[in-house]
Design an enzyme around this catalytic site. Structure first.
Site, short mmCIF file in Angstrom:
data_model
loop_
_atom_site.label_atom_id
_atom_site.label_comp_id
_atom_site.label_asym_id
_atom_site.label_seq_id
_atom_site.Cartn_x
_atom_site.Cartn_y
_atom_site.Cartn_z
CB ALA A 1 36.51 -27.71 -3.70
CG LEU B 1 36.87 -42.27 5.66
CD1 LEU B 1 37.25 -43.70 5.97
CD2 LEU B 1 35.44 -42.23 5.18
CB VAL C 1 40.75 -29.73 -18.21
CG1 VAL C 1 41.05 -28.29 -18.62
CG2 VAL C 1 39.24 -29.99 -18.21
CG HIS D 1 46.40 -33.17 4.99
ND1 HIS D 1 46.66 -33.33 6.33
CD2 HIS D 1 45.57 -34.21 4.66
CE1 HIS D 1 46.04 -34.40 6.78
NE2 HIS D 1 45.37 -34.96 5.80
C1 LIG Z 1 44.99 -40.57 0.85
C2 LIG Z 1 44.41 -39.31 1.45
C3 LIG Z 1 44.04 -39.28 2.78
C4 LIG Z 1 43.50 -38.12 3.34
N1 LIG Z 1 42.99 -38.16 4.61
C5 LIG Z 1 42.32 -37.09 5.10
C6 LIG Z 1 41.64 -37.17 6.33
O1 LIG Z 1 41.57 -38.23 6.96
N2 LIG Z 1 41.02 -36.05 6.79
C7 LIG Z 1 41.03 -34.88 6.10
O2 LIG Z 1 40.48 -33.89 6.58
N3 LIG Z 1 41.65 -34.78 4.91
C8 LIG Z 1 42.26 -35.87 4.38
N4 LIG Z 1 42.84 -35.80 3.15
C9 LIG Z 1 42.85 -34.50 2.46
C10 LIG Z 1 41.53 -34.08 1.81
O3 LIG Z 1 40.86 -35.20 1.32
C11 LIG Z 1 41.86 -33.07 0.70
O4 LIG Z 1 42.48 -31.93 1.27
C12 LIG Z 1 40.64 -32.59 -0.09
O5 LIG Z 1 39.82 -33.65 -0.45
C13 LIG Z 1 41.11 -31.84 -1.33
O6 LIG Z 1 40.01 -31.39 -2.07
P1 LIG Z 1 40.22 -30.61 -3.45
O7 LIG Z 1 38.86 -30.26 -3.94
O8 LIG Z 1 41.22 -29.53 -3.28
O9 LIG Z 1 40.91 -31.65 -4.45
P2 LIG Z 1 40.42 -33.11 -4.90
O10 LIG Z 1 39.31 -33.61 -4.07
O11 LIG Z 1 41.64 -33.94 -5.00
O12 LIG Z 1 39.82 -32.86 -6.37
C14 LIG Z 1 40.58 -32.59 -7.51
C15 LIG Z 1 39.93 -33.34 -8.67
O13 LIG Z 1 40.45 -32.85 -9.90
C16 LIG Z 1 40.66 -33.95 -10.78
N5 LIG Z 1 41.64 -33.52 -11.79
C17 LIG Z 1 42.96 -33.29 -11.60
N6 LIG Z 1 43.53 -32.88 -12.75
C18 LIG Z 1 42.53 -32.81 -13.68
C19 LIG Z 1 42.49 -32.43 -15.05
N7 LIG Z 1 43.59 -32.02 -15.69
N8 LIG Z 1 41.31 -32.49 -15.70
C20 LIG Z 1 40.18 -32.91 -15.05
N9 LIG Z 1 40.17 -33.29 -13.75
C21 LIG Z 1 41.33 -33.22 -13.08
C22 LIG Z 1 41.10 -35.06 -9.85
O14 LIG Z 1 40.96 -36.32 -10.43
C23 LIG Z 1 40.21 -34.83 -8.64
O15 LIG Z 1 38.99 -35.54 -8.76
C24 LIG Z 1 43.38 -36.94 2.55
C25 LIG Z 1 43.76 -36.96 1.21
C26 LIG Z 1 44.26 -38.14 0.64
C27 LIG Z 1 44.64 -38.13 -0.82
#
Ligand SMILES: Cc1cc2nc3c(=O)[nH]c(=O)nc-3n(C[C@H](O)[C@H](O)[C@H](O)COP(=O)(O)OP(=O)(O)OC[C@H]3O[C@@H](n4cnc5c(N)ncnc54)[C@H](O)[C@@H]3O)c2cc1C
Ligand SMILES: *[C@@H]1O[C@H](CO)[C@@H](O)[C@H](O)[C@H]1NC(C)=O
Ligand SMILES: *[C@@H]1O[C@H](CO)[C@@H](O)[C@H](O)[C@H]1NC(C)=O
Ligand SMILES: *[C@@H]1O[C@H](CO)[C@@H](O)[C@H](O)[C@H]1NC(C)=O
Ligand SMILES: *[C@@H]1O[C@H](CO)[C@@H](O)[C@H](O)[C@H]1NC(C)=O
Length: 637
Positions: free
Chosen positions: A59, A138, A279, A574
């Site tokens: 996001a 994926l 952060v 998730h």
């Molecule tokens: C192994 C795995 C398999 C999955 N498989 C699927 C799938 O097949 N299909 C599907 O729909 N969903 C899947 N998901 C779920 C989906 O990918 C997530 O729900 C989604 O990507 C989450 O997005 P987000 O923006 O909330 O968090 P994220 O994309 O995790 O982003 C959070 C970011 O913040 C960073 N961060 C954390 N703490 C700090 C800090 N203190 N300072 C700076 N940066 C920080 C992290 O490094 C990360 O880059 C999977 C997830 C994983 C981990």
């Protein structure tokens, strides 16, 4: 302390149809193209930006792209992970290599799970530019209309219902339809481009091959009374469908937040990215967020901490596990916890870290098929049968076709609870709805969080009775063994809190509290019975399914529960809910504009705002949250 990574990983490998063929693929060499200004040293940053996005994940990179595209605003992204463009993130064929590279993810041991025989679960999320989208499985799907309408209803209306957010799904995702060959050789492949965009860099595409046994399973699902094939995986319906994967069909590489929203924006002098920095907290003046404090990711003290100011807003996109940690470490959270950690209270917000949820799997009922051979070949042949593998490699090299074009599982059933438990769903839903809402929440839960759970309980009971929302997901691979279902709406609630002894450097305390609510056992017992019926009573029985676990001797609810306590994994990666978009009186953390209650200049845009789980995996929705957040933020700029 190490999480039980290996057994957990092995299970995931099974779930996601992963095989060990990475070394045999030819992947183009690393080739650096242009992208946002990237920094690796805090001293190189400007002192002030319009917006600071914390976390360059799924996001976060979506928000930052949209905020920088006009050139009007300056934006800084701070990401704790590194910039990585090697094959571990780019490979999309047969797997989730990012997941296998432990340096690209957090793997935090959960609190021992009291109702899972004190087992500890590895909490796994991405730690790399691109976040979890760089390491995920994926699979692309979006859940049901009912999910988004339910989120809206917690507020009595608003702009997050299905109709209002469908345009964001289309903005976020470009669909590449399946090839005529794929359609003609597989059972009921349906898609409808009206649910998708046709421009944009984030790709959803279909494999060019499916293991034939998948079709046998799909035909069997089609025989279940009341089950239909949805017109598209994104139509918002329950049923059975083939779903695309986040794969760029031009290169057959992973399509994820970084190439879709960050690569190729070098002309944006208003966009800086600092990688490998963490952060630690948001800095407030009164109740207005003014900036953030950050340190090198490898730092073990605050000695080298620096700060950077935001003129307009700070957007937390650190994900469901780390957004609550940053909020709490900054003085925004339940005041008793903050006091315990000696953190001055900026805003007492009891919902921060509460309401934690994830999908569950390894729920029992595993099968092998006595008559699989010699009729079928499946995913395991990719690494056990050298001839099959060689053929697959030749096809993939020629035109990205054949079994190696499969990025992840691509078909599954998504069934309402009433479909799988027609005789018992009403009584189970009624009994759950009659529960005292506080009875199974952690002791001392704030009354607003309890009120929020009461609202969710009503909505979930309605969901259990509904024809339009899925609770049971049977994910299939087409191999000689199949795992059991995924549970889409567990009613137990956990939490993610700072470790009061060391809020910044110790990983957060993550407690799924799996099976803490006995209604989950009632529901999962029906799962087991249905899975057995599916294999015993549909046409799939001709391949002679053999239940390998828990075994047909385990028939009572207690027996099934005992088995689940021993095997259940309360995460399919998730995680959601720890900074919920719910009314304040329901323990909410952000409003429908994604602004943190009671504070100025601070919003959240990541999966933590989902008030409860959608009936599908979460990546589509995480991008949509980023897209919508950007519009909401620009509207108040
Ligand atoms: C192994 C795995 C398999 C999955 N498989 C699927 C799938 O097949 N299909 C599907 O729909 N969903 C899947 N998901 C779920 C989906 O990918 C997530 O729900 C989604 O990507 C989450 O997005 P987000 O923006 O909330 O968090 P994220 O994309 O995790 O982003 C959070 C970011 O913040 C960073 N961060 C954390 N703490 C700090 C800090 N203190 N300072 C700076 N940066 C920080 C992290 O490094 C990360 O880059 C999977 C997830 C994983 C981990
Ligand atoms: C990442 O690597 C791929 C090749 O694997 C290349 O095509 C692409 O341009 C690279 N991206 C960046 C930003 O370097
Ligand atoms: C789990 O640990 C707690 C605390 O140590 C203990 O009281 C309980 O008996 C343990 N439960 C099991 C099933 O081992
Ligand atoms: C191995 O794969 C080849 C090519 O698909 C196939 O003809 C052969 O039957 C397979 N062997 C076994 C033992 O399954
Ligand atoms: C890939 O190439 C083979 C051999 O030329 C052909 O039969 C097949 O249709 C092609 N597949 C796709 C999806 O282009």
């Amino acid at each position: 302390m190490m999480a039980p990574y290996n057994s957990f990983q092995a299970a995931l490998v099974g779930l996601l149809c992963l095989s060990g063929v990475s070394t045999s693929l030819t992947v183009p060499a690393f080739d650096s193209i242009s992208h946002s200004q990237i920094f690796e040293r805090g001293e190189d940053l400007g002192a002030e930006y319009d917006y600071i996005v914390v976390g360059g994940g799924t996001a976060g990179l979506t928000v930052a792209d949209r905020l920088t595209e006009s050139g009007r605003y300056s934006v800084l992204v701070i990401e704790i992970g590194r910039y990585e463009n090697g094959t571990s993130v780019t490979t999309a064929s047969q797997g989730i290599y990012g997941f296998l590279d432990s340096t690209l993810q957090f793997n935090i041991p959960s609190v021992p799970q009291a109702d899972l025989n004190n087992r500890t679960i590895g909490v796994i999320v991405g730690k790399v530019l691109g976040g979890s989208s760089a390491v995920n499985g994926l699979q692309v799907m979006r859940g049901q209309k009912a999910d988004y309408d339910r989120w809206n209803k917690y507020f009595g209306g608003g702009s997050w219902g299905w109709n209002a957010i469908l345009p964001y799904f289309k903005k976020a995702w470009r669909l590449y339809p399946p090839t005529p060959e794929f359609v003609s050789t597989n059972y009921k492949v349906k898609w409808n481009t009206k649910y998708w965009g046709s421009v944009g860099k984030l790709a959803a595409s279909f494999p060019k091959y499916a293991f034939p046994f998948q079709n046998e399973l799909l035909k069997a699902m089609d025989e279940i009374p009341g089950v239909k094939f949805a017109e598209d995986s994104g139509s918002g319906d329950v049923g059975v469908w083939w779903h695309p994967s986040s794969v760029d069909p031009a290169t057959w590489q992973r399509s994820f937040a970084r190439p879709a929203h960050w690569d190729g924006v070098e002309t944006r002098s208003n966009y800086d990215t600092l990688v490998s920095h963490k952060v630690t907290k948001v800095i407030f003046q009164g109740t207005t967020a003014k900036g953030v404090q950050y340190i090198p990711a490898s730092a073990t003290t605050l000695a080298g901490a620096r700060t950077v100011r935001a003129k307009k807003e700070i957007i937390l996109s650190a994900g469901t596990i780390h957004t609550p940690q940053i909020l709490q470490a900054s003085g925004v959270g339940p005041k008793a916890l903050l006091r315990q950690a000696n953190i001055p209270v900026v805003k007492d917000l009891p919902g921060v870290g509460a309401n934690f949820q994830d999908h569950w799997f390894q729920l029992g009922a595993q099968y092998t098929f006595a008559k699989f051979r010699p009729t079928f070949q499946g995913p395991n042949d990719l690494y056990s049968n050298a001839t099959f593998l060689a053929e697959a490699q030749a096809q993939f090299a020629q035109n990205f076709s054949g079994p190696l074009s499969i990025a992840s599982g691509s078909a599954a059933g998504w069934f309402p609870f009433r479909t799988i438990a027609p005789d018992t769903y009403k009584s189970i839903a009624d009994r759950y709805e009659a529960q005292n809402p506080a009875a199974y929440l952690p002791p001392g839960t704030d009354k607003t969080v309890i009120a929020g759970y009461q609202a969710q309980k009503k909505a979930t009971a309605a969901l259990l009775r509904s024809k339009d929302a899925a609770t049971y997901n049977l994910f299939i691979r087409g191999d000689e063994s199949e795992g059991g279902p995924v549970y889409l709406h567990p009613v137990s609630r956990g939490f993610v809190n700072i470790n009061p002894a060391d809020p910044i450097f110790a990983p957060p305390l993550v407690d799924y509290r799996a099976l803490s609510n006995p209604a989950d056992i009632d529901i999962l017992y029906e799962f087991t019975k249905f899975t057995r019926k599916f294999y015993a009573e549909t046409s799939i029985k001709k391949w002679e399914p053999v239940e390998t676990a828990p075994g047909l001797g385990v028939t009572t609810k207690d027996g099934v529960a005992e088995y689940m306590r021993a095997t259940l994994t309360p995460s399919v990666f998730h995680p959601v809910g720890t900074a919920s978009m719910l009314p304040l009186k329901y323990g909410g953390v952000v409003d429908q504009k994604l602004k943190v209650y009671g504070l100025k200049g601070l919003s959240v845009a990541d999966a933590s705002v989902m008030p409860d789980l959608p009936g599908a995996y979460t990546q589509e929705t995480a991008y949509v949250i980023g897209e919508k957040a950007a519009d909401l933020i620009k509207a108040r700029a």
